[in-house]
Design a protein around this motif. Structure first.
Motif, mmCIF file in Angstrom:
data_model
loop_
_atom_site.group_PDB
_atom_site.id
_atom_site.type_symbol
_atom_site.label_atom_id
_atom_site.label_comp_id
_atom_site.label_asym_id
_atom_site.label_seq_id
_atom_site.Cartn_x
_atom_site.Cartn_y
_atom_site.Cartn_z
ATOM 1 N N GLN A 188 35.871 36.061 28.273
ATOM 2 C CA GLN A 188 36.129 35.886 29.484
ATOM 3 C C GLN A 188 35.809 36.882 30.724
ATOM 4 O O GLN A 188 35.548 36.572 31.599
ATOM 5 C CB GLN A 188 37.566 35.409 29.731
ATOM 6 N N LEU A 189 35.722 38.074 30.066
ATOM 7 C CA LEU A 189 35.425 39.260 31.000
ATOM 8 C C LEU A 189 34.140 40.156 31.016
ATOM 9 O O LEU A 189 33.866 40.690 32.023
ATOM 10 C CB LEU A 189 36.693 40.231 30.831
ATOM 11 N N GLY A 197 37.122 38.037 49.881
ATOM 12 C CA GLY A 197 35.983 37.380 49.279
ATOM 13 C C GLY A 197 35.563 38.127 47.934
ATOM 14 O O GLY A 197 34.381 37.859 47.361
ATOM 15 N N GLY A 198 36.567 38.820 47.308
ATOM 16 C CA GLY A 198 35.997 39.603 45.987
ATOM 17 C C GLY A 198 36.606 38.822 44.786
ATOM 18 O O GLY A 198 37.043 37.657 44.812
ATOM 19 N N ILE A 199 36.412 39.211 43.572
ATOM 20 C CA ILE A 199 36.900 38.786 42.561
ATOM 21 C C ILE A 199 38.171 39.142 42.085
ATOM 22 O O ILE A 199 38.491 40.404 41.846
ATOM 23 C CB ILE A 199 35.698 38.861 41.244
ATOM 24 N N SER A 200 39.092 38.281 41.789
ATOM 25 C CA SER A 200 40.465 38.563 41.639
ATOM 26 C C SER A 200 40.955 38.283 40.122
ATOM 27 O O SER A 200 40.817 37.126 40.021
ATOM 28 C CB SER A 200 41.428 37.874 42.631
ATOM 29 N N VAL A 201 41.239 39.302 39.291
ATOM 30 C CA VAL A 201 41.586 38.706 38.019
ATOM 31 C C VAL A 201 43.013 39.324 37.430
ATOM 32 O O VAL A 201 43.486 40.174 38.138
ATOM 33 C CB VAL A 201 40.599 39.619 36.933
ATOM 34 N N GLY A 202 43.735 38.346 36.798
ATOM 35 C CA GLY A 202 45.008 38.673 36.553
ATOM 36 C C GLY A 202 45.063 38.685 35.021
ATOM 37 O O GLY A 202 44.702 37.648 34.188
ATOM 38 N N LEU A 203 45.502 39.620 34.282
ATOM 39 C CA LEU A 203 45.852 39.660 32.612
ATOM 40 C C LEU A 203 47.240 39.521 32.472
ATOM 41 O O LEU A 203 47.994 40.544 32.608
ATOM 42 C CB LEU A 203 45.223 40.957 32.152
ATOM 43 N N LEU A 259 40.653 34.404 38.388
ATOM 44 C CA LEU A 259 40.335 34.318 36.791
ATOM 45 C C LEU A 259 41.997 34.786 36.185
ATOM 46 O O LEU A 259 41.983 36.149 36.352
ATOM 47 C CB LEU A 259 39.191 35.116 35.906
ATOM 48 N N GLY A 260 42.443 34.123 35.437
ATOM 49 C CA GLY A 260 43.777 34.600 34.669
ATOM 50 C C GLY A 260 43.602 34.293 33.375
ATOM 51 O O GLY A 260 43.299 33.161 32.951
ATOM 52 N N ILE A 261 44.142 35.324 32.473
ATOM 53 C CA ILE A 261 44.134 35.338 30.988
ATOM 54 C C ILE A 261 45.667 35.652 30.789
ATOM 55 O O ILE A 261 46.233 36.618 31.004
ATOM 56 C CB ILE A 261 43.170 36.295 30.296
ATOM 57 N N GLU A 262 46.001 34.830 29.787
ATOM 58 C CA GLU A 262 47.463 35.025 29.341
ATOM 59 C C GLU A 262 47.594 35.703 27.789
ATOM 60 O O GLU A 262 46.856 35.251 27.107
ATOM 61 C CB GLU A 262 48.449 33.740 29.256
ATOM 62 N N PHE A 263 48.117 36.764 27.678
ATOM 63 C CA PHE A 263 47.982 37.417 26.300
ATOM 64 C C PHE A 263 49.464 37.290 25.737
ATOM 65 O O PHE A 263 50.523 37.400 26.429
ATOM 66 C CB PHE A 263 47.555 38.767 26.402
ATOM 67 N N ARG A 264 49.658 37.409 24.176
ATOM 68 C CA ARG A 264 50.703 37.412 23.615
ATOM 69 C C ARG A 264 51.039 39.145 23.315
ATOM 70 O O ARG A 264 52.382 39.271 23.015
ATOM 71 C CB ARG A 264 50.705 36.759 22.256
ATOM 72 N N VAL A 319 46.397 44.051 23.010
ATOM 73 C CA VAL A 319 45.253 43.555 23.189
ATOM 74 C C VAL A 319 45.007 43.743 24.741
ATOM 75 O O VAL A 319 43.918 43.812 25.225
ATOM 76 C CB VAL A 319 45.508 42.127 22.928
ATOM 77 N N ARG A 320 45.872 43.290 25.639
ATOM 78 C CA ARG A 320 46.108 43.120 27.000
ATOM 79 C C ARG A 320 45.496 44.514 27.554
ATOM 80 O O ARG A 320 44.710 44.764 28.478
ATOM 81 C CB ARG A 320 47.363 42.826 27.705
ATOM 82 N N LYS A 321 46.143 45.638 27.015
ATOM 83 C CA LYS A 321 45.864 47.114 27.513
ATOM 84 C C LYS A 321 44.308 47.318 26.920
ATOM 85 O O LYS A 321 43.712 48.155 27.871
ATOM 86 C CB LYS A 321 46.701 48.003 26.754
ATOM 87 N N THR A 322 43.911 46.810 26.084
ATOM 88 C CA THR A 322 42.369 46.894 25.686
ATOM 89 C C THR A 322 41.413 46.571 26.861
ATOM 90 O O THR A 322 40.421 46.828 27.149
ATOM 91 C CB THR A 322 41.959 46.266 24.478
ATOM 92 N N MET A 323 41.904 45.271 27.295
ATOM 93 C CA MET A 323 41.092 44.582 28.436
ATOM 94 C C MET A 323 41.045 45.146 29.663
ATOM 95 O O MET A 323 40.329 45.354 30.382
ATOM 96 C CB MET A 323 41.620 43.349 28.709
ATOM 97 N N PHE A 324 42.446 46.014 29.998
ATOM 98 C CA PHE A 324 42.550 46.603 31.102
ATOM 99 C C PHE A 324 41.578 47.839 31.222
ATOM 100 O O PHE A 324 41.082 48.382 32.252
ATOM 101 C CB PHE A 324 43.979 47.414 31.218
#
Length: 264
Positions: free
Chosen positions: A59-60, A119-125, A141-146, A150-155
């Motif tokens: 996704q990212l 008008g920018g891209i707004s992402v939520g993890l 763009l929102g992604i839900e993590f368990r 894993v979430r910290k890696t994406m940050f």
């Protein structure tokens, strides 16, 4: 009035009512109590963890240059900190950066809101929590993590730097993980900026007066973090770091090309 049933996110799924479990995936992963049957479930958890990494990477991967913004979910909308987060999100978007947050309310919502309105891209993890925290309405763009790790890696992987607004334990966790990654060289050319000198000043004084003075960190380690009250200064620090990184990459590429041309 209709009674609202309990609900919880499970990654990409939503469960309600009697289907809501009494613990989260992270809790069950880290729980060592009880019989040993749980040992036989861990290989399957690995597959779920792998799937979360694949989903996040997929996704990212196409994001433009991005900045991760941390801050408290408890910040009220009418507070100066919320307004600063909106201003920050707007300034980052105007500078050409996507804005990544934890996707929740408070400062996270403010940064997503500013980016979206500019008008920018707004992402939520997002993350599965024992108490429900919905994705804010300003996320494109929102992604839900368990799993937190894993979430910290994406940050980190998809950001050119961190800007941290006032926050609590979660914000501190993310801040010090970022500083550790920079200190140990796991990430390079990665600015870590604290917005709000009055809020963060006591922490910086403690780091200097306790950690540095007793030799727990090196004096140069304090240079890894920048404190400011100026949103434009924070955004400029990210942009300047990017310029230095790109210049270094150009020099390295030119050196390789020169060596190839010389037959080395």
């Amino acid at each position: 009035m209709r009674q609202q049933r309990p609900e919880r996110r499970h990654g990409a799924s939503l469960v309600r009512g009697a289907l809501v479990p009494d613990s989260t995936h992270d809790q069950r992963l880290l729980d060592r109590r009880g019989p040993a049957e749980w040992l036989h479930m861990d290989p399957w958890r690995v597959m779920r963890i792998q799937a979360e990494f694949v989903e996040g990477f997929g996704q990212l991967a196409e994001l433009p240059p991005a900045v991760t913004v941390f801050g408290s979910a408890r910040t009220p909308e009418d507070s100066p900190e919320y307004q600063m987060s909106v201003q920050l999100g707007r300034a980052l978007a105007e500078a050409g950066y996507a804005v990544i947050t934890g996707g929740g309310p408070g400062c996270m919502e403010g940064a997503n809101r500013g980016a979206r309105e500019a008008g920018g891209i707004s992402v939520g993890l997002g993350i599965e929590l024992p108490f429900e925290q919905r994705m804010n309405d300003y996320v494109d763009l929102g992604i839900e993590f368990r799993y937190f790790f894993v979430r910290k890696t994406m940050f980190v992987k998809y950001a050119n730097g961190f800007i941290t607004l006032p926050g609590g334990f979660g914000t501190l966790d993310e801040l010090f993980e970022a500083l550790t990654l920079v200190q140990t060289g796991k990430v390079t050319s990665f600015p870590v900026i604290l917005l709000g000198s009055r809020y963060w000043g006591g922490l910086i004084d403690w780091i200097r007066g306790t950690l540095e003075s007793t030799g727990k960190i090196s004096p140069k380690d304090l240079d890894l973090v920048q404190v400011t009250d100026d949103v434009d200064e924070a955004v400029a620090a990210i942009a300047e770091s990017d310029e230095r990184r790109l210049a270094r990459l150009r020099e390295e590429r030119e050196a390789v090309e020169s060596n190839v041309a010389a037959g080395e």
